[in-house]
Design a protein around this motif. Structure first.
Motif, PDB file in Angstrom:
ATOM      1  N   GLU A   1       0.832  -1.204   0.000  1.00  0.00           N
ATOM      2  CA  GLU A   1       0.000   0.000   0.000  1.00  0.00           C
ATOM      3  C   GLU A   1       0.870   1.259   0.000  1.00  0.00           C
ATOM      4  O   GLU A   1       0.606   2.205  -0.745  1.00  0.00           O
ATOM      5  CB  GLU A   1      -0.922   0.006   1.223  1.00  0.00           C
ATOM      6  CG  GLU A   1      -2.066  -0.974   1.120  1.00  0.00           C
ATOM      7  CD  GLU A   1      -2.873  -1.094   2.414  1.00  0.00           C
ATOM      8  OE1 GLU A   1      -2.561  -0.386   3.399  1.00  0.00           O
ATOM      9  OE2 GLU A   1      -3.809  -1.911   2.427  1.00  0.00           O
ATOM     10  N   ARG A   2       1.917   1.248   0.806  1.00  0.00           N
ATOM     11  CA  ARG A   2       2.805   2.405   0.887  1.00  0.00           C
ATOM     12  C   ARG A   2       3.513   2.647  -0.455  1.00  0.00           C
ATOM     13  O   ARG A   2       3.587   3.774  -0.939  1.00  0.00           O
ATOM     14  CB  ARG A   2       3.824   2.186   2.009  1.00  0.00           C
ATOM     15  CG  ARG A   2       4.213   3.466   2.706  1.00  0.00           C
ATOM     16  CD  ARG A   2       5.070   3.240   3.944  1.00  0.00           C
ATOM     17  NE  ARG A   2       4.309   2.606   5.015  1.00  0.00           N
ATOM     18  CZ  ARG A   2       4.754   1.585   5.738  1.00  0.00           C
ATOM     19  NH1 ARG A   2       5.940   1.091   5.546  1.00  0.00           N
ATOM     20  NH2 ARG A   2       4.010   1.072   6.692  1.00  0.00           N
ATOM     21  N   VAL A   3       4.027   1.561  -1.049  1.00  0.00           N
ATOM     22  CA  VAL A   3       4.728   1.687  -2.336  1.00  0.00           C
ATOM     23  C   VAL A   3       3.751   2.138  -3.419  1.00  0.00           C
ATOM     24  O   VAL A   3       4.081   2.991  -4.245  1.00  0.00           O
ATOM     25  CB  VAL A   3       5.413   0.351  -2.709  1.00  0.00           C
ATOM     26  CG1 VAL A   3       5.885   0.362  -4.139  1.00  0.00           C
ATOM     27  CG2 VAL A   3       6.578   0.082  -1.769  1.00  0.00           C
ATOM     28  N   SER A   4       2.546   1.590  -3.407  1.00  0.00           N
ATOM     29  CA  SER A   4       1.534   1.983  -4.397  1.00  0.00           C
ATOM     30  C   SER A   4       1.196   3.467  -4.273  1.00  0.00           C
ATOM     31  O   SER A   4       1.061   4.163  -5.277  1.00  0.00           O
ATOM     32  CB  SER A   4       0.266   1.148  -4.233  1.00  0.00           C
ATOM     33  OG  SER A   4       0.527  -0.190  -4.515  1.00  0.00           O
ATOM     34  N   GLU A   5       1.061   3.936  -3.036  1.00  0.00           N
ATOM     35  CA  GLU A   5       0.784   5.361  -2.823  1.00  0.00           C
ATOM     36  C   GLU A   5       1.941   6.221  -3.335  1.00  0.00           C
ATOM     37  O   GLU A   5       1.713   7.247  -3.976  1.00  0.00           O
ATOM     38  CB  GLU A   5       0.553   5.643  -1.337  1.00  0.00           C
ATOM     39  CG  GLU A   5      -0.766   5.115  -0.814  1.00  0.00           C
ATOM     40  CD  GLU A   5      -0.882   5.216   0.700  1.00  0.00           C
ATOM     41  OE1 GLU A   5       0.017   5.792   1.359  1.00  0.00           O
ATOM     42  OE2 GLU A   5      -1.894   4.707   1.230  1.00  0.00           O
ATOM     43  N   GLN A   6       3.170   5.785  -3.071  1.00  0.00           N
ATOM     44  CA  GLN A   6       4.327   6.544  -3.539  1.00  0.00           C
ATOM     45  C   GLN A   6       4.369   6.582  -5.057  1.00  0.00           C
ATOM     46  O   GLN A   6       4.617   7.635  -5.651  1.00  0.00           O
ATOM     47  CB  GLN A   6       5.624   5.942  -2.993  1.00  0.00           C
ATOM     48  CG  GLN A   6       5.837   6.165  -1.516  1.00  0.00           C
ATOM     49  CD  GLN A   6       7.050   5.417  -0.976  1.00  0.00           C
ATOM     50  OE1 GLN A   6       7.605   4.555  -1.642  1.00  0.00           O
ATOM     51  NE2 GLN A   6       7.453   5.748   0.244  1.00  0.00           N
ATOM     52  N   LEU A   7       4.114   5.426  -5.700  1.00  0.00           N
ATOM     53  CA  LEU A   7       4.106   5.388  -7.163  1.00  0.00           C
ATOM     54  C   LEU A   7       3.007   6.268  -7.725  1.00  0.00           C
ATOM     55  O   LEU A   7       3.205   6.969  -8.718  1.00  0.00           O
ATOM     56  CB  LEU A   7       3.950   3.952  -7.667  1.00  0.00           C
ATOM     57  CG  LEU A   7       5.168   3.053  -7.491  1.00  0.00           C
ATOM     58  CD1 LEU A   7       4.823   1.613  -7.886  1.00  0.00           C
ATOM     59  CD2 LEU A   7       6.337   3.558  -8.321  1.00  0.00           C
TER      60      LEU A   7
ATOM     61  N   ASP B   1       1.723   8.902  -6.325  1.00  0.00           N
ATOM     62  CA  ASP B   1       2.148  10.294  -6.146  1.00  0.00           C
ATOM     63  C   ASP B   1       3.173  10.689  -7.203  1.00  0.00           C
ATOM     64  O   ASP B   1       3.109  11.784  -7.767  1.00  0.00           O
ATOM     65  CB  ASP B   1       2.740  10.507  -4.748  1.00  0.00           C
ATOM     66  CG  ASP B   1       1.688  10.423  -3.649  1.00  0.00           C
ATOM     67  OD1 ASP B   1       0.476  10.486  -3.968  1.00  0.00           O
ATOM     68  OD2 ASP B   1       2.086  10.290  -2.475  1.00  0.00           O
ATOM     69  N   GLU B   2       4.137   9.782  -7.471  1.00  0.00           N
ATOM     70  CA  GLU B   2       5.163  10.075  -8.483  1.00  0.00           C
ATOM     71  C   GLU B   2       4.533  10.218  -9.860  1.00  0.00           C
ATOM     72  O   GLU B   2       4.877  11.123 -10.617  1.00  0.00           O
ATOM     73  CB  GLU B   2       6.220   8.975  -8.505  1.00  0.00           C
ATOM     74  CG  GLU B   2       7.121   8.978  -7.295  1.00  0.00           C
ATOM     75  CD  GLU B   2       8.062   7.780  -7.253  1.00  0.00           C
ATOM     76  OE1 GLU B   2       8.189   7.075  -8.278  1.00  0.00           O
ATOM     77  OE2 GLU B   2       8.670   7.549  -6.192  1.00  0.00           O
ATOM     78  N   ARG B   3       3.601   9.315 -10.187  1.00  0.00           N
ATOM     79  CA  ARG B   3       2.934   9.403 -11.497  1.00  0.00           C
ATOM     80  C   ARG B   3       2.120  10.672 -11.608  1.00  0.00           C
ATOM     81  O   ARG B   3       2.085  11.308 -12.645  1.00  0.00           O
ATOM     82  CB  ARG B   3       2.043   8.182 -11.722  1.00  0.00           C
ATOM     83  CG  ARG B   3       2.813   6.948 -12.055  1.00  0.00           C
ATOM     84  CD  ARG B   3       1.890   5.809 -12.468  1.00  0.00           C
ATOM     85  NE  ARG B   3       2.658   4.616 -12.696  1.00  0.00           N
ATOM     86  CZ  ARG B   3       2.453   3.466 -12.076  1.00  0.00           C
ATOM     87  NH1 ARG B   3       1.463   3.333 -11.232  1.00  0.00           N
ATOM     88  NH2 ARG B   3       3.215   2.424 -12.333  1.00  0.00           N
TER      89      ARG B   3
ATOM     90  N   SER C   1       2.668  13.476 -10.143  1.00  0.00           N
ATOM     91  CA  SER C   1       3.528  14.641 -10.304  1.00  0.00           C
ATOM     92  C   SER C   1       4.185  14.659 -11.681  1.00  0.00           C
ATOM     93  O   SER C   1       4.510  15.718 -12.199  1.00  0.00           O
ATOM     94  CB  SER C   1       4.597  14.684  -9.213  1.00  0.00           C
ATOM     95  OG  SER C   1       5.470  13.585  -9.344  1.00  0.00           O
TER      96      SER C   1
END
Length: 157
Positions: A52-58, A60-62, A64
């Motif tokens: 979940e954390r990695v998915s949220e980070q990805l 957010d990156e996408r 941006s």
């Protein structure tokens, strides 16, 4: 009155003792299995939180890096990202993705008219072809396509 037979009584005690030993062994096995199940469930919970954390980070990156609407002359327009190793074609707006696919589909470098035909644009109407030509040029400017000296468009290698 109950009759107690010492011969059979000891045999029954042996059976009870043997069954108790079987149950003790079974309890030990089940306790071990339960501990393994609980450990695996704990590991899965941790893996789920990490995912979940990695998915949220990805995401957010996408978000941006994804094209963001901008304002030009008071109108909202979609900004087209420059082609870069970390920028996927899927980050382009859908109509630009279709244009790239049409350029690839053309037999060799193509003029805006050929791309328009593939996309189903009414190429006999200049007012319909010019916006397509502008999008092709925008894709050239951002590095997604190449424009040859003769005006034909091709994908970049």
């Amino acid at each position: 009155m109950a009759f107690y037979d010492p011969v059979h009584g000891s045999e029954i005690l042996e059976r009870i003792s043997a069954r108790r030993a079987e149950l003790d062994e079974l309890e030990e096995q089940l306790a071990k299995q339960l501990a393994e199940v609980r450990a695996e469930r704990d590991e899965l919970a941790v893996a789920e939180r990490v995912l979940e954390r990695v998915s949220e980070q990805l995401a957010d990156e996408r978000a941006s890096a994804a094209p963001a609407p901008g304002q030009v002359g008071g109108r909202t327009v979609m900004l087209i990202p420059h082609r870069a190793p970390d920028v996927e074609e899927t980050m382009l707006p859908p109509d630009y993705q279709r244009i790239l696919a049409a350029v690839r589909q053309a037999a060799g470098p193509g003029m805006a008219r050929q791309v328009g035909e593939i996309l189903g644009v009414d190429i006999s109407v200049r007012a319909k072809l010019e916006p397509l030509r502008a999008k092709l040029v925008r894709l050239v400017d951002r590095g997604w396509l190449r424009k040859l000296p003769d005006g034909r468009f091709t994908t970049r290698l």
